[in-house]
Design a protein around this motif. Sequence first.
Motif, PDB file in Angstrom:
ATOM      1  N   ALA A   1       9.609   0.883  -3.824  1.00 38.86           N
ATOM      2  CA  ALA A   1      10.042   3.107  -3.711  1.00 38.86           C
ATOM      3  C   ALA A   1      10.807   3.899  -3.604  1.00 38.86           C
TER       4      ALA A   1
ATOM      5  N   PHE B   1      13.032   2.437  -6.577  1.00 40.30           N
ATOM      6  CA  PHE B   1      13.280   3.840  -7.032  1.00 40.30           C
ATOM      7  C   PHE B   1      15.054   4.019  -5.719  1.00 40.30           C
TER       8      PHE B   1
ATOM      9  N   CYS C   1       8.054   0.967  -0.020  1.00 44.56           N
ATOM     10  CA  CYS C   1       8.919   1.911   0.272  1.00 44.56           C
ATOM     11  C   CYS C   1       9.265   1.479   2.085  1.00 44.56           C
TER      12      CYS C   1
ATOM     13  N   GLU D   1       0.314  -1.334   0.262  1.00 44.60           N
ATOM     14  CA  GLU D   1      -0.275   0.039  -0.352  1.00 44.60           C
ATOM     15  C   GLU D   1       0.616   1.681  -0.672  1.00 44.60           C
ATOM     16  N   LYS D   2       1.986   1.030  -0.082  1.00 42.94           N
ATOM     17  CA  LYS D   2       2.808   2.289   0.432  1.00 42.94           C
ATOM     18  C   LYS D   2       4.257   1.857  -0.567  1.00 42.94           C
ATOM     19  N   ARG D   3       3.389   1.108  -2.039  1.00 41.65           N
ATOM     20  CA  ARG D   3       4.398   0.541  -2.672  1.00 41.65           C
ATOM     21  C   ARG D   3       6.428   0.630  -2.241  1.00 41.65           C
TER      22      ARG D   3
ATOM     23  N   TRP E   1       7.865  -1.023  -9.385  1.00 36.85           N
ATOM     24  CA  TRP E   1       8.887  -0.269  -9.243  1.00 36.85           C
ATOM     25  C   TRP E   1      10.123  -0.436  -8.360  1.00 36.85           C
TER      26      TRP E   1
ATOM     27  N   SER F   1      15.526   8.607  -8.502  1.00 32.68           N
ATOM     28  CA  SER F   1      14.099   9.854  -8.120  1.00 32.68           C
ATOM     29  C   SER F   1      15.089  11.012  -7.284  1.00 32.68           C
TER      30      SER F   1
ATOM     31  N   MET G   1      13.095   4.856  -0.198  1.00 33.03           N
ATOM     32  CA  MET G   1      12.973   5.207   1.468  1.00 33.03           C
ATOM     33  C   MET G   1      11.595   5.454   1.112  1.00 33.03           C
ATOM     34  N   ASP G   2      11.381   5.542   2.513  1.00 33.72           N
ATOM     35  CA  ASP G   2       9.897   6.604   3.080  1.00 33.72           C
ATOM     36  C   ASP G   2      10.361   7.700   3.429  1.00 33.72           C
ATOM     37  N   LEU G   3       9.831   8.297   2.868  1.00 32.75           N
ATOM     38  CA  LEU G   3       9.790   9.934   2.670  1.00 32.75           C
ATOM     39  C   LEU G   3       9.378  10.727   4.294  1.00 32.75           C
TER      40      LEU G   3
HETATM   41  N1  COA Z   1       7.951   7.478   0.810  1.00 32.41           N
HETATM   42  C1  COA Z   1       6.498   7.727   1.162  1.00 32.41           C
HETATM   43  N2  COA Z   1       5.866   7.432   0.801  1.00 32.41           N
HETATM   44  C2  COA Z   1       5.533   6.607  -0.307  1.00 32.41           C
HETATM   45  C3  COA Z   1       6.664   6.237  -1.181  1.00 32.41           C
HETATM   46  C4  COA Z   1       7.772   7.136  -0.980  1.00 32.41           C
HETATM   47  N3  COA Z   1       9.010   6.526  -1.085  1.00 32.41           N
HETATM   48  N4  COA Z   1       6.316   5.624  -2.278  1.00 32.41           N
HETATM   49  C5  COA Z   1       5.375   5.292  -2.690  1.00 32.41           C
HETATM   50  N5  COA Z   1       4.589   6.485  -1.204  1.00 32.41           N
HETATM   51  C6  COA Z   1       3.237   6.272  -0.718  1.00 32.41           C
HETATM   52  C7  COA Z   1       2.407   7.672  -1.333  1.00 32.41           C
HETATM   53  O1  COA Z   1       1.569   8.674  -0.402  1.00 32.41           O
HETATM   54  C8  COA Z   1       1.284   6.722  -0.936  1.00 32.41           C
HETATM   55  O2  COA Z   1       0.500   6.753   0.093  1.00 32.41           O
HETATM   56  P1  COA Z   1      -1.608   7.432   0.923  1.00 32.41           P
HETATM   57  O3  COA Z   1      -1.715   5.860  -0.291  1.00 32.41           O
HETATM   58  O4  COA Z   1      -1.017   7.546   1.662  1.00 32.41           O
HETATM   59  O5  COA Z   1      -1.257   8.499  -0.118  1.00 32.41           O
HETATM   60  C9  COA Z   1       1.102   6.024  -1.745  1.00 32.41           C
HETATM   61  O6  COA Z   1       2.682   5.045  -1.201  1.00 32.41           O
HETATM   62  C10 COA Z   1       0.830   5.019  -2.585  1.00 32.41           C
HETATM   63  O7  COA Z   1       1.275   5.562  -3.373  1.00 32.41           O
HETATM   64  P2  COA Z   1       0.766   6.286  -4.791  1.00 32.41           P
HETATM   65  O8  COA Z   1       2.472   7.733  -5.348  1.00 32.41           O
HETATM   66  O9  COA Z   1      -0.323   6.683  -5.080  1.00 32.41           O
HETATM   67  O10 COA Z   1       1.157   5.165  -6.019  1.00 32.41           O
HETATM   68  P3  COA Z   1       1.267   5.013  -7.003  1.00 32.41           P
HETATM   69  O11 COA Z   1       1.515   3.683  -8.068  1.00 32.41           O
HETATM   70  O12 COA Z   1       0.410   5.998  -8.425  1.00 32.41           O
HETATM   71  O13 COA Z   1       2.907   5.298  -8.137  1.00 32.41           O
HETATM   72  C11 COA Z   1       5.457   5.454  -7.402  1.00 32.41           C
HETATM   73  C12 COA Z   1       3.783   4.459  -8.177  1.00 32.41           C
HETATM   74  C13 COA Z   1       6.584   4.956  -6.662  1.00 32.41           C
HETATM   75  C14 COA Z   1       5.620   6.488  -8.814  1.00 32.41           C
HETATM   76  C15 COA Z   1       5.122   7.058  -7.032  1.00 32.41           C
HETATM   77  O14 COA Z   1       4.623   6.614  -5.118  1.00 32.41           O
HETATM   78  C16 COA Z   1       6.237   8.190  -6.411  1.00 32.41           C
HETATM   79  O15 COA Z   1       6.807   8.673  -6.821  1.00 32.41           O
HETATM   80  N6  COA Z   1       6.791   7.460  -5.261  1.00 32.41           N
HETATM   81  C17 COA Z   1       8.409   7.771  -4.341  1.00 32.41           C
HETATM   82  C18 COA Z   1       9.719   6.748  -5.249  1.00 32.41           C
HETATM   83  C19 COA Z   1      10.676   7.797  -4.513  1.00 32.41           C
HETATM   84  O16 COA Z   1      11.412   8.963  -5.044  1.00 32.41           O
HETATM   85  N7  COA Z   1      11.644   7.136  -3.849  1.00 32.41           N
HETATM   86  C20 COA Z   1      12.893   7.510  -3.719  1.00 32.41           C
HETATM   87  C21 COA Z   1      13.472   7.620  -2.409  1.00 32.41           C
HETATM   88  S1  COA Z   1      14.833   7.363  -1.837  1.00 32.41           S
END
Ligand code: COA
Length: 279
Positions: free
Chosen positions: A67, A116, A31, A27-29, A114, A140, A69-71
């Motif tokens: 995805a 990242f 991360c 649910e948080k991909r 994914w 990213s 680290m958890d931002l």
């Molecule tokens: N940190 C924190 N939360 C994250 C996350 C991350 N790296 N990646 C995804 N999530 C969370 C989203 O905030 C969302 O939370 P919510 O449901 O509470 O709103 C949930 O995971 C689903 O993500 P969402 O963006 O809606 O999914 P998507 O399938 O449309 O997109 C990604 C997937 C991976 C493209 C997108 O989530 C993203 O760009 N994530 C960040 C990737 C990144 O830059 N990581 C590098 C960190 S070093």
Amino acid sequence: MSDRAEEDTVAVRVEDGIAWVSYNRPEKRNCMSPKLNRQMKRVLEDLEFRDDVRVLVLTGEGDAFSAGMDLKEYFRDNEALGIGAIRKSQREAYGWWDRLRWYEKPTIGMVNGWAFGGAYGPLHALDIVVAADDATFGLSEINWGILPGGGASKVAQELMPFRKAIYHAMMGENLTGKQAAEQGLVTESVPADRLRARVVEIAGVLKQKDPDALRATKWAMRRMTEMTFDNAMDYLIRAQEALNGMGGLEARKEATKQFLDDKTFKPGLGAFDASKVKK
Ligand code: COA
């Protein structure tokens, strides 16, 4: 579900000699939060010396490998708490990547979606990585205003040709699994519906090898990247001699016997029957 218990952030199943370990925050991909990092270290250590585990596979539940680290939980929450919290969570993350890099068993990455930023640390730590053709790889960080830390830029620079790596880090454009394989970031890519079967196939081959020889080989390949030619030559002699002391001599005698005397296998065409080694 967004607030999983720590022990629920990683899923584990051991089946037929393979430990299937999954990031389990789909649910948080997937991360990496501090909770997940702590649980992953625990899981890896629990599995490392189990006799029923011959190969470890790392993958992700749902449509993501990870995805990064958890931002929120890794970056924002810790930054609010200060340097002590930041260092603690860095050590928890880097700790399990390091454990995985020097793991005592062969490891395979199965990248299903994914991948990242921070996910590049584990990617580098895994011995063999198979991606789905349509998986997505990205540094990213540049898209949200930081540099690819946590080793991510170093991983790209080590695994990819320099021109490709610097473009990848500066442009924030993603690669497909197919492109990642062409550029050396992963070992190979296959159609998504073949991903699991291909990983099982590779694990099957690894399971047939002598485990001590396999461990010595993966360590040599990693250690040698920082050695001169002469140092590597010497290291390989010492490592083989150390392996001999761990039963490697008996393994070699048995393998030689199976080839030269019994004529039951050919080293050029496959592995000897390691189950016959008296250790
Ligand atoms: N940190 C924190 N939360 C994250 C996350 C991350 N790296 N990646 C995804 N999530 C969370 C989203 O905030 C969302 O939370 P919510 O449901 O509470 O709103 C949930 O995971 C689903 O993500 P969402 O963006 O809606 O999914 P998507 O399938 O449309 O997109 C990604 C997937 C991976 C493209 C997108 O989530 C993203 O760009 N994530 C960040 C990737 C990144 O830059 N990581 C590098 C960190 S070093």
